[in-house]
Scaffold this motif. Structure first.
Motif, PDB file in Angstrom:
ATOM      1  N   UNK A 203      12.449  42.006-150.696  1.00  0.00           N
ATOM      2  CA  UNK A 203      13.215  41.275-149.690  1.00  0.00           C
ATOM      3  C   UNK A 203      14.409  40.560-150.295  1.00  0.00           C
ATOM      4  N   UNK A 204      14.195  39.933-151.452  1.00  0.00           N
ATOM      5  CA  UNK A 204      15.306  39.242-152.126  1.00  0.00           C
ATOM      6  C   UNK A 204      16.404  40.218-152.533  1.00  0.00           C
ATOM      7  N   UNK A 205      16.018  41.338-153.124  1.00  0.00           N
ATOM      8  CA  UNK A 205      17.025  42.272-153.618  1.00  0.00           C
ATOM      9  C   UNK A 205      17.713  43.034-152.479  1.00  0.00           C
ATOM     10  N   UNK A 206      17.039  43.211-151.347  1.00  0.00           N
ATOM     11  CA  UNK A 206      17.722  43.780-150.186  1.00  0.00           C
ATOM     12  C   UNK A 206      18.814  42.842-149.692  1.00  0.00           C
ATOM     13  N   UNK A 207      18.508  41.541-149.671  1.00  0.00           N
ATOM     14  CA  UNK A 207      19.536  40.580-149.271  1.00  0.00           C
ATOM     15  C   UNK A 207      20.678  40.533-150.291  1.00  0.00           C
ATOM     16  N   UNK A 208      20.323  40.627-151.580  1.00  0.00           N
ATOM     17  CA  UNK A 208      21.360  40.653-152.617  1.00  0.00           C
ATOM     18  C   UNK A 208      22.241  41.891-152.473  1.00  0.00           C
ATOM     19  N   UNK A 209      21.637  43.018-152.157  1.00  0.00           N
ATOM     20  CA  UNK A 209      22.394  44.249-151.936  1.00  0.00           C
ATOM     21  C   UNK A 209      23.406  44.043-150.809  1.00  0.00           C
ATOM     22  N   UNK A 211      24.489  41.177-149.666  1.00  0.00           N
ATOM     23  CA  UNK A 211      25.460  40.150-150.070  1.00  0.00           C
ATOM     24  C   UNK A 211      26.601  40.766-150.875  1.00  0.00           C
ATOM     25  N   UNK A 212      26.268  41.637-151.813  1.00  0.00           N
ATOM     26  CA  UNK A 212      27.294  42.262-152.646  1.00  0.00           C
ATOM     27  C   UNK A 212      28.206  43.156-151.816  1.00  0.00           C
ATOM     28  N   UNK A 213      27.637  43.871-150.856  1.00  0.00           N
ATOM     29  CA  UNK A 213      28.456  44.700-149.981  1.00  0.00           C
ATOM     30  C   UNK A 213      29.401  43.837-149.140  1.00  0.00           C
ATOM     31  N   UNK A 214      28.895  42.695-148.662  1.00  0.00           N
ATOM     32  CA  UNK A 214      29.729  41.804-147.867  1.00  0.00           C
ATOM     33  C   UNK A 214      30.851  41.207-148.704  1.00  0.00           C
ATOM     34  N   UNK A 215      30.530  40.806-149.936  1.00  0.00           N
ATOM     35  CA  UNK A 215      31.558  40.240-150.823  1.00  0.00           C
ATOM     36  C   UNK A 215      32.635  41.272-151.122  1.00  0.00           C
ATOM     37  N   UNK A 225      29.773  33.615-150.602  1.00  0.00           N
ATOM     38  CA  UNK A 225      28.725  32.650-150.938  1.00  0.00           C
ATOM     39  C   UNK A 225      28.716  31.486-149.961  1.00  0.00           C
ATOM     40  N   UNK A 226      29.901  30.978-149.619  1.00  0.00           N
ATOM     41  CA  UNK A 226      29.989  29.857-148.681  1.00  0.00           C
ATOM     42  C   UNK A 226      29.468  30.250-147.299  1.00  0.00           C
ATOM     43  N   UNK A 227      29.775  31.481-146.869  1.00  0.00           N
ATOM     44  CA  UNK A 227      29.335  31.930-145.547  1.00  0.00           C
ATOM     45  C   UNK A 227      27.821  32.067-145.493  1.00  0.00           C
ATOM     46  N   UNK A 228      27.231  32.620-146.538  1.00  0.00           N
ATOM     47  CA  UNK A 228      25.776  32.782-146.569  1.00  0.00           C
ATOM     48  C   UNK A 228      25.100  31.411-146.555  1.00  0.00           C
ATOM     49  N   UNK A 255      19.474  29.826-152.157  1.00  0.00           N
ATOM     50  CA  UNK A 255      20.170  29.268-153.334  1.00  0.00           C
ATOM     51  C   UNK A 255      20.362  30.276-154.456  1.00  0.00           C
ATOM     52  N   UNK A 256      19.369  31.116-154.710  1.00  0.00           N
ATOM     53  CA  UNK A 256      19.515  32.140-155.753  1.00  0.00           C
ATOM     54  C   UNK A 256      20.577  33.162-155.366  1.00  0.00           C
ATOM     55  N   UNK A 257      20.635  33.501-154.093  1.00  0.00           N
ATOM     56  CA  UNK A 257      21.639  34.457-153.632  1.00  0.00           C
ATOM     57  C   UNK A 257      23.040  33.881-153.764  1.00  0.00           C
ATOM     58  N   UNK A 258      23.184  32.627-153.392  1.00  0.00           N
ATOM     59  CA  UNK A 258      24.499  31.979-153.490  1.00  0.00           C
ATOM     60  C   UNK A 258      24.921  31.867-154.956  1.00  0.00           C
ATOM     61  N   UNK A 259      23.972  31.489-155.808  1.00  0.00           N
ATOM     62  CA  UNK A 259      24.278  31.378-157.238  1.00  0.00           C
ATOM     63  C   UNK A 259      24.754  32.712-157.804  1.00  0.00           C
ATOM     64  N   UNK A 260      24.111  33.805-157.383  1.00  0.00           N
ATOM     65  CA  UNK A 260      24.513  35.128-157.868  1.00  0.00           C
ATOM     66  C   UNK A 260      25.912  35.493-157.391  1.00  0.00           C
ATOM     67  N   UNK A 261      26.249  35.113-156.163  1.00  0.00           N
ATOM     68  CA  UNK A 261      27.580  35.419-155.647  1.00  0.00           C
ATOM     69  C   UNK A 261      28.665  34.587-156.322  1.00  0.00           C
ATOM     70  N   UNK A 262      28.308  33.412-156.783  1.00  0.00           N
ATOM     71  CA  UNK A 262      29.310  32.557-157.445  1.00  0.00           C
ATOM     72  C   UNK A 262      29.602  33.020-158.867  1.00  0.00           C
ATOM     73  N   UNK A 263      28.761  33.905-159.398  1.00  0.00           N
ATOM     74  CA  UNK A 263      29.044  34.493-160.703  1.00  0.00           C
ATOM     75  C   UNK A 263      29.947  35.705-160.515  1.00  0.00           C
TER      76      UNK A 263
END
Length: 314
Positions: A203-209, A211-215, A225-228, A255-263
């Motif tokens: 579930x976490x990695x599906x959301x990360x996937x 998130x990366x597509x959206x970015x 990151x701000x939108x999420x 929070x982990x998803x946002x942190x990953x997007x900020x990198x």
């Protein structure tokens, strides 16, 4: 037959180690590859478990195929019938739980579509009126193509740029058919309790996937990151009543998803040590699953061999 029981016990224990290794490997892979690896590991490990149970259940039947009286089997292995019966009970329980789980998924999807029927909009997006703050990807159902469902409360909570991120995120779920991966792992977790840990990781990695597509779609990781974060904060104070819970932008450890997007996006290939670790972990997961399947087949062959020995056949 003590050897057989030991081998089967090890086979049924392998998913605990395989699931732990898969969870560890997922954190070292890009989200897309992590999701596919987790799904494949779940299917292989669940398949090995079922194969081992089928092998135990077949012992009396294999003996009858070899024209070996059951009394002779019980002389050599008194526990044959109880063990086969226990394996049969476990498999029946698994089947009942699988049917119940499939019905639950269909019910969730049906209720989500009923709630979306009151929505309006064009293209692949529906806006549902109300004060709820929610957004989710709704997979296709009974001939209807998948849609992105957003409540008017969520629309009001985000500015235009943030809404663009949210829509890109949910569209990524639909385009990647993430609901299928999620359902497969969820059903595999019914087969063996060790595989339940894979559901949360997937579930976490599906959301990360997504998130990366959206970015990538908006071209700005900080905006994504701000939108999420804003969408999750807006929906945090309410209980989810409408959505399809598997594919929501506000789910998972935000929070982990946002942190990953900020990198910065990782574009460089992993170092030698990282590649070696990933290959070793991936090999261990595959090995655990393959050993489980091969052991189940070996059990079948061993029973046939034992039957021939008991009947004095060459």
């Amino acid at each position: 037959m003590t050897y057989v029981l030991v081998v089967v016990a090890l086979t049924l224990a392998l998913p605990w180690g395989g699931a732990a290794m898969a969870n560890s490997l997922a954190d070292r892979l890009p989200p897309r590859r992590a999701c596919r690896m987790l799904t494949g590991a779940a299917v292989l490990l669940a398949g090995g478990t079922v194969a081992a149970l089928v092998g135990l259940f077949q012992v009396p039947f294999l003996a009858s195929l070899e024209r070996l009286p059951l009394s002779r089997v019980l002389e050599a292995w008194p526990a044959a019938v109880p063990v086969a019966g226990a394996a049969g009970v476990v498999m029946l329980s698994q089947l009942a739980l699988l049917v119940r789980r499939v019905q639950r998924h269909r019910s969730l999807l049906r209720r989500a579509w009923l709630s979306a029927d009151e929505g309006t909009g064009g293209g692949d997006m529906l806006v549902v009126p109300g004060q709820d703050v929610d957004a989710f990807a709704l997979p296709g159902y009974r001939g209807r193509r998948g849609r992105v469902v957003v409540t008017s409360g969520m629309v009001r909570s985000l500015d235009p740029g943030e809404r663009e991120v949210l829509l890109a995120h949910e569209r990524a779920h639909l385009a990647g058919r993430h609901h299928l991966l999620s359902v497969v792992v969820d059903l595999a977790a019914v087969v063996h309790p060790a595989l339940r840990s894979l559901r949360e990781t997937l579930g976490f990695h599906l959301e990360r996937w997504a998130d990366e597509e959206a970015a990538a779609a908006v071209g700005d990781r900080r905006v994504a990151a701000a939108a999420i974060a804003r969408a999750a904060l807006a929906g945090a104070s309410q209980r989810r009543t409408r959505g399809y819970p598997l594919l929501s932008a506000t789910s998972g450890p935000v929070p982990r998803r946002v942190e990953a997007l900020l990198r910065p996006a990782s574009t460089a290939p992993p170092g030698r040590a990282g590649r070696a670790g990933a290959v070793a972990l991936a090999g261990s997961v595959v090995l655990a699953a393959v050993v489980a399947l091969v052991t189940a087949y070996g059990l079948h062959e061993y029973v046939e061999y034992a039957a021939r020995r008991l009947t004095g056949a060459s």
